[in-house]
Enzyme design. Structure first.
Site, PDB file in Angstrom:
ATOM      1  NE  ARG A   1       4.296 -10.987   1.891  1.00 42.90           N
ATOM      2  CZ  ARG A   1       3.806 -10.672   3.081  1.00 42.90           C
ATOM      3  NH1 ARG A   1       2.636 -11.181   3.458  1.00 42.90           N
ATOM      4  NH2 ARG A   1       4.480  -9.889   3.890  1.00 42.90           N
TER       5      ARG A   1
ATOM      6  CD  GLU B   1      10.057  -4.700  -0.610  1.00 40.30           C
ATOM      7  OE1 GLU B   1       9.985  -3.758   0.199  1.00 40.30           O
ATOM      8  OE2 GLU B   1       9.670  -5.851  -0.338  1.00 40.30           O
TER       9      GLU B   1
ATOM     10  CD  GLN C   1       8.762   8.090   2.532  1.00 38.19           C
ATOM     11  OE1 GLN C   1       8.953   8.021   1.319  1.00 38.19           O
ATOM     12  NE2 GLN C   1       9.224   9.095   3.255  1.00 38.19           N
TER      13      GLN C   1
ATOM     14  CE1 TYR D   1       7.373  11.506   1.437  1.00 37.43           C
ATOM     15  CE2 TYR D   1       5.370  10.194   1.295  1.00 37.43           C
ATOM     16  CZ  TYR D   1       6.208  11.018   2.008  1.00 37.43           C
ATOM     17  OH  TYR D   1       5.890  11.351   3.303  1.00 37.43           O
TER      18      TYR D   1
ATOM     19  CE1 TYR E   1      12.946  -3.733   3.776  1.00 38.42           C
ATOM     20  CE2 TYR E   1      12.206  -2.341   1.969  1.00 38.42           C
ATOM     21  CZ  TYR E   1      11.990  -3.393   2.839  1.00 38.42           C
ATOM     22  OH  TYR E   1      10.829  -4.123   2.757  1.00 38.42           O
TER      23      TYR E   1
ATOM     24  CG  ASP F   1      10.961  -2.547   7.026  1.00 43.37           C
ATOM     25  OD1 ASP F   1      11.228  -3.206   8.063  1.00 43.37           O
ATOM     26  OD2 ASP F   1       9.921  -2.732   6.366  1.00 43.37           O
TER      27      ASP F   1
ATOM     28  CB  CYS G   1       4.248 -12.079  19.681  1.00 44.23           C
ATOM     29  SG  CYS G   1       5.910 -12.074  18.958  1.00 44.23           S
TER      30      CYS G   1
ATOM     31  CB  CYS H   1      10.325 -10.921  22.949  1.00 44.69           C
ATOM     32  SG  CYS H   1      10.268  -9.119  22.928  1.00 44.69           S
TER      33      CYS H   1
ATOM     34  CB  SER I   1       9.385  14.034   3.993  1.00 45.90           C
ATOM     35  OG  SER I   1      10.028  14.833   3.009  1.00 45.90           O
TER      36      SER I   1
END
Length: 358
Positions: A28, A40, A45, A85, A123, A141, A204, A210, A301
Site C-alpha cells: 500500500r 495480489e 488463498q 499453489y 479480480y 474477491d 462497521c 446494510c 484445493s
C-alpha cells in the site's frame, strides 16, 4: 435487486473509515503496478500476515519485471517456498514475460489487454488497474462478495461462477470515480477485518446502509453451497540418509501437483505393510534405524494428504532410481521444497536427530 439510495454517503463513510483504519501494508506504499500485481498474486488463498515477509523478499530479489522475466525457475520456486499453489508464481512469471516482450515492460492500463496476461483473472486485473492506475474497475474477491451480499441481501450462490457478475455490476455502480483505489481497497479491508464470516457489526462504518444488518440476516449471508467431500490420500514420506550423511530427494515431474519441487521418497500407505516394506516394494531400498517423525494433514484445493513421516538410514546402497539424488544438508537447504517437506525438514533440524548422527 435492492439499490442503495444514499450512494454518496455510503462512499464517504467507507472511504473515511478506510483512511483512518487501513492496515499499514508494504504494497500500500507504492503505486508500481508490478509490485501490486505481485502482492495480489501472493494474497490469493494466503493470509496477509503470512504474505508480508514473502512479498518483501520477493521484491528485493526481483525488483523489476525484467529481472523476474529472466529468473531461473529454481530461484523462483525457492523464493515462493512455503506459500503453496506454485502455479501462481509460474503464471506470474509467464505474465511478466508477456509484458516485457509485448508491452515494452509497461503493464497494460485497460482490462482487455491486462486480462490476456497469463494468470491474470478479473479480480487481479481490476485490482492492478484501480490501485496502481486509479482506473474505476471492479475488483471482486471473496471479501467483497461477502460485504456486498450483506449490504444488499443478495442471496445468489457465490460458489457459482455466474454469480460473480452480479457483484461486479454492483461494484461498478457504487465505485468512487475519483478514488477507485481506496474504494476497492476499502471494500476488501472491510471484508477482511470487520465484515468477516462472524461479522463485527457494531464496529462497521457502513452498517446504516446494510440491509442484512437491519433485517438481522448478516450471519446467513453470503449463500455458498458446500464443496463435495475432498479425497484423502494416506501417504508416507521418508527422510533417508546414506553413510556420508547425505539426504535422498527427487524432483517432482515438470507438470502437475507441486511441479519441479524437491521431495523425500514418498509412497501411498498400504494396510498391512510396515514402513520398511512399503519403501522396499516401491523403491527397492533397505532401511535401518527408522524413527517416526511428524503426522499431519496437508490440504490442497482438491485433495488432502494424510501424511506420516519417518527418518531412516539407508542400509545398502544398491541401484538408486534415476530421478533420485543425494544432497548435503547445505544443498537441501537451497532446494525449493513444498510445505510438507519443509515441515519434515524443520522437524529433523529442530529435533536434533540429524546432529546426533553426525
Amino acid at each position: 435487486m435492492h439499490i442503495i439510495k444514499q450512494k454518496r454517503e455510503f462512499r464517504e463513510s467507507l472511504l473515511s473509515w478506510y483512511s483512518r483504519e487501513k492496515r499499514d501494508l508494504p504494497w500500500r506504499r507504492t503505486s508500481n503496478p508490478y509490485y501490486i500485481w505481485v502482492s495480489e498474486v501472493m494474497l490469493q488463498q494466503t493470509r496477509v500476515d503470512t504474505v508480508i515477509p514473502y512479498y518483501e523478499r520477493f521484491i528485493d530479489k526481483f525488483p523489476t519485471m525484467e529481472i523476474l522475466a529472466d529468473a531461473d525457475e529454481n530461484d523462483l520456486l525457492k523464493m515462493w517456498e512455503g506459500l503453496g499453489y506454485y502455479s501462481r508464481v509460474r503464471n506470474l512469471q509467464a505474465g511478466v514475460r508477456e509484458v516485457v516482450s509485448t508491452y515494452g515492460g509497461e503493464v497494460p492500463t485497460n482490462r482487455k489487454d491486462i486480462s490476456t496476461l497469463k494468470g491474470v483473472g478479473p479480480y487481479t486485473a481490476g485490482a492492478v488497474l484501480s490501485i496502481a492506475h486509479g482506473i474505476p474497475e471492479h475488483a471482486v474477491d471473496g471479501n467483497v462478495m461477502r460485504v456486498i451480499s450483506r449490504l444488499l441481501v443478495i442471496e445468489d450462490d457465490i460458489a457459482l461462477p455466474r454469480t460473480k457478475k452480479i457483484f461486479e455490476e454492483v461494484v461498478m455502480d457504487l465505485i468512487d470515480r475519483e478514488d477507485p483505489s481506496s474504494f476497492n481497497q476499502g471494500l476488501m479491508e472491510l471484508g477482511a477485518t470487520i465484515c468477516t464470516p462472524k461479522p463485527k457489526c457494531l464496529l462497521c462504518p457502513v452498517r446504516d446502509f446494510c440491509i442484512a444488518f437491519h433485517e438481522r440476516k448478516q450471519e446467513e449471508l453470503p449463500v455458498k453451497t458446500k464443496k463435495t467431500k475432498m479425497k484423502v490420500i494416506p501417504v508416507a514420506s521418508f527422510a533417508i540418509r546414506n553413510d556420508q550423511q547425505q539426504w535422498l530427494l527427487r524432483k517432482r515431474p515438470a507438470t502437475g501437483l507441486l511441479a519441479n519441487l524437491w521431495e523425500f521418497p514418498m509412497v501411498e500407505r498400504m494396510v498391512g505393510r510396515t514402513p520398511q516394506q512399503m519403501v522396499h516394494e516401491q523403491f527397492g531400498f533397505e532401511l535401518e534405524n527408522l524413527v517416526e517423525l511428524l503426522s499431519f494433514k496437508h490440504i490442497f484445493s482438491h485433495l488432502t494428504w494424510d501424511m506420516q513421516s519417518f527418518e531412516a538410514q539407508l542400509q545398502e546402497v544398491g541401484t538408486i532410481p534415476e530421478d533420485f539424488r543425494f544432497f548435503t544438508e547445505k544443498e537441501v537447504e537451497g532446494l525449493p521444497k513444498p510445505v510438507p517437506v519443509l515441515k519434515i525438514w524443520e522437524e529433523i533440524k529442530q529435533g536434533g536427530k540429524y546432529d546426533d548422527c553426525k
